[in-house]
Design a protein around this motif. Structure first.
Motif, PDB file in Angstrom:
ATOM      1  N   GLN A 168       0.812  -1.206   0.000  1.00 47.75           N
ATOM      2  CA  GLN A 168       0.000   0.000   0.000  1.00 47.75           C
ATOM      3  C   GLN A 168       0.844   1.254   0.000  1.00 47.75           C
ATOM      4  OE1 GLN A 168      -1.056   0.671   4.690  1.00 47.75           O
ATOM      5  NE2 GLN A 168      -2.417  -0.582   3.470  1.00 47.75           N
ATOM      6  N   LEU A 169       0.340   2.261  -0.669  1.00 52.06           N
ATOM      7  CA  LEU A 169       0.952   3.575  -0.685  1.00 52.06           C
ATOM      8  C   LEU A 169       0.459   4.326   0.547  1.00 52.06           C
ATOM      9  CD1 LEU A 169       2.503   5.816  -2.232  1.00 52.06           C
ATOM     10  CD2 LEU A 169       0.349   6.324  -3.403  1.00 52.06           C
ATOM     11  N   VAL A 170       1.379   4.841   1.352  1.00 49.80           N
ATOM     12  CA  VAL A 170       1.023   5.537   2.589  1.00 49.80           C
ATOM     13  C   VAL A 170       0.944   7.032   2.293  1.00 49.80           C
ATOM     14  CG1 VAL A 170       1.683   6.012   4.971  1.00 49.80           C
ATOM     15  CG2 VAL A 170       2.160   3.770   3.969  1.00 49.80           C
ATOM     16  N   THR A 171      -0.250   7.579   2.358  1.00 48.41           N
ATOM     17  CA  THR A 171      -0.456   8.991   2.053  1.00 48.41           C
ATOM     18  C   THR A 171      -0.488   9.823   3.326  1.00 48.41           C
ATOM     19  OG1 THR A 171      -2.867   8.791   2.111  1.00 48.41           O
ATOM     20  CG2 THR A 171      -1.784   8.360   0.001  1.00 48.41           C
ATOM     21  N   GLY A 172      -0.370  11.134   3.161  1.00 47.69           N
ATOM     22  CA  GLY A 172      -0.488  12.036   4.299  1.00 47.69           C
ATOM     23  C   GLY A 172      -1.942  12.264   4.680  1.00 47.69           C
ATOM     24  N   VAL A 173      -2.813  12.435   3.690  1.00 48.51           N
ATOM     25  CA  VAL A 173      -4.230  12.659   3.969  1.00 48.51           C
ATOM     26  C   VAL A 173      -4.866  11.380   4.485  1.00 48.51           C
ATOM     27  CG1 VAL A 173      -4.486  14.510   2.274  1.00 48.51           C
ATOM     28  CG2 VAL A 173      -4.916  12.139   1.582  1.00 48.51           C
TER      29      VAL A 173
ATOM     30  N   GLY B 198       4.304  16.895  -0.849  1.00 52.17           N
ATOM     31  CA  GLY B 198       3.076  17.504  -0.348  1.00 52.17           C
ATOM     32  C   GLY B 198       2.378  16.671   0.712  1.00 52.17           C
ATOM     33  N   ARG B 199       3.040  15.688   1.281  1.00 51.29           N
ATOM     34  CA  ARG B 199       2.381  14.779   2.231  1.00 51.29           C
ATOM     35  C   ARG B 199       2.121  15.422   3.587  1.00 51.29           C
ATOM     36  NH1 ARG B 199       6.009   9.964   2.765  1.00 51.29           N
ATOM     37  NH2 ARG B 199       4.202   8.681   3.289  1.00 51.29           N
ATOM     38  N   ASP B 200       2.792  16.541   3.878  1.00 54.97           N
ATOM     39  CA  ASP B 200       2.569  17.242   5.144  1.00 54.97           C
ATOM     40  C   ASP B 200       1.514  18.341   5.021  1.00 54.97           C
ATOM     41  OD1 ASP B 200       4.596  15.687   6.223  1.00 54.97           O
ATOM     42  OD2 ASP B 200       6.133  17.244   5.994  1.00 54.97           O
ATOM     43  N   THR B 201       1.131  18.686   3.810  1.00 63.95           N
ATOM     44  CA  THR B 201       0.246  19.837   3.575  1.00 63.95           C
ATOM     45  C   THR B 201      -1.088  19.710   4.288  1.00 63.95           C
ATOM     46  OG1 THR B 201       1.274  20.165   1.409  1.00 63.95           O
ATOM     47  CG2 THR B 201      -0.856  21.242   1.791  1.00 63.95           C
ATOM     48  N   ALA B 202      -1.710  18.563   4.209  1.00 59.10           N
ATOM     49  CA  ALA B 202      -3.032  18.357   4.838  1.00 59.10           C
ATOM     50  C   ALA B 202      -3.023  17.034   5.596  1.00 59.10           C
ATOM     51  CB  ALA B 202      -4.126  18.376   3.783  1.00 59.10           C
ATOM     52  N   TYR B 203      -2.005  16.852   6.422  1.00 60.69           N
ATOM     53  CA  TYR B 203      -1.833  15.583   7.117  1.00 60.69           C
ATOM     54  C   TYR B 203      -3.072  15.203   7.929  1.00 60.69           C
ATOM     55  CZ  TYR B 203       0.033  11.981  10.166  1.00 60.69           C
ATOM     56  OH  TYR B 203       0.228  10.805  10.834  1.00 60.69           O
ATOM     57  N   ASP B 204      -3.514  13.957   7.754  1.00 64.57           N
ATOM     58  CA  ASP B 204      -4.637  13.378   8.497  1.00 64.57           C
ATOM     59  C   ASP B 204      -5.974  14.046   8.212  1.00 64.57           C
ATOM     60  OD1 ASP B 204      -5.306  11.215  10.041  1.00 64.57           O
ATOM     61  OD2 ASP B 204      -5.262  12.315  11.929  1.00 64.57           O
ATOM     62  N   ALA B 205      -6.046  14.838   7.156  1.00 66.14           N
ATOM     63  CA  ALA B 205      -7.291  15.538   6.810  1.00 66.14           C
ATOM     64  C   ALA B 205      -8.094  14.728   5.806  1.00 66.14           C
ATOM     65  CB  ALA B 205      -6.979  16.913   6.232  1.00 66.14           C
TER      66      ALA B 205
ATOM     67  N   THR C 241       7.781  15.297   7.109  1.00 67.63           N
ATOM     68  CA  THR C 241       7.499  14.872   8.478  1.00 67.63           C
ATOM     69  C   THR C 241       6.693  13.587   8.475  1.00 67.63           C
ATOM     70  OG1 THR C 241       7.529  17.162   9.226  1.00 67.63           O
ATOM     71  CG2 THR C 241       6.432  15.575  10.659  1.00 67.63           C
ATOM     72  N   THR C 242       5.786  13.439   7.495  1.00 65.64           N
ATOM     73  CA  THR C 242       4.979  12.226   7.378  1.00 65.64           C
ATOM     74  C   THR C 242       5.865  11.000   7.200  1.00 65.64           C
ATOM     75  OG1 THR C 242       3.115  13.432   6.430  1.00 65.64           O
ATOM     76  CG2 THR C 242       3.206  11.067   6.002  1.00 65.64           C
TER      77      THR C 242
END
Length: 200
Positions: free
Chosen positions: A26-31, A101-108, A137-138
């Motif tokens: 799986q690809l681990v995304t920030g969102v 861009g993985r930190d831009t909207a982390y967990d959103a 950071t992600t």
């Protein structure tokens, strides 16, 4: 866990991890949920050098026996018209994943993409997973969390009372994993770090 096993763990790349719901990666995304921009490319040979301008870059190997090797949503089925990463046929592929861009909207939860990925593949002998860059950071947090759980000997586990609850629990625990690379036979797998549960 021995250093050799820690080194070979997919989660230590910061970008990919074992698919907990079945064979694949799986690809681990920030969102947490929502669209991301992904570009796929199957190459005839290894690129001369990694592309610049990306925060996170990682590689891993996967064996494809009869494919297809495609990037899919968690509940999508393979489609004949979808781009394939195994265009050279059966064999062992090296997969390189770029992310930014993985930190831009982390967990959103979003309706428009804020992060971007490039996934490329080529035929190559099997090799251990490798982190080429981990600038977000992600990525750094995922690597640290994976290392922590591996050193503690924690395993991925879902305990529930029945099939319906099991499916729900698995969906909840795969947070920030938007897509899966699925192959008919993927040899390279590793435990995905479970969600921390505070002690009672």
């Amino acid at each position: 866990m021995p250093p050799s096993q820690l080194k070979a763990c997919l989660g230590l790349t910061g970008l990919v991890a074992e698919e907990p719901l079945g064979p694949g990666v799986q690809l681990v995304t920030g969102v947490a949920a929502g669209p991301v921009t992904i570009t796929l490319d199957s190459l005839p040979a290894a690129p001369a050098r990694p592309e610049t301008g990306w925060e996170d870059i990682a590689e891993f190997s996967v064996e494809v026996r009869d494919g297809p090797l495609q990037l899919l949503g968690h509940f999508d089925d393979p489609e004949a018209s979808a781009p394939r990463l195994d265009e050279q046929g059966a064999g062992t592929y090296r997969i390189r994943v770029y992310g930014r861009g993985r930190d831009t909207a982390y967990d959103a939860t979003l309706s428009e993409p804020t992060e971007e990925y490039l996934v490329i593949s080529w035929l190559a002998p099997a090799a251990a997973p490798q982190t080429i860059a981990a600038g977000s950071t992600t990525s750094a947090g995922w690597i640290e969390s994976t290392r922590h759980h591996l050193e503690r000997g924690t395993t991925w586990k879902v305990e529930t009372g029945g099939p319906a609850e099991a499916g729900l629990a698995a969906r909840e625990q795969r947070s920030r994993a938007e897509s899966s690379l699925r192959a008919a036979a993927a040899k390279d797998t590793a435990p995905r770090p479970p969600t921390e549960t505070p002690p009672n």
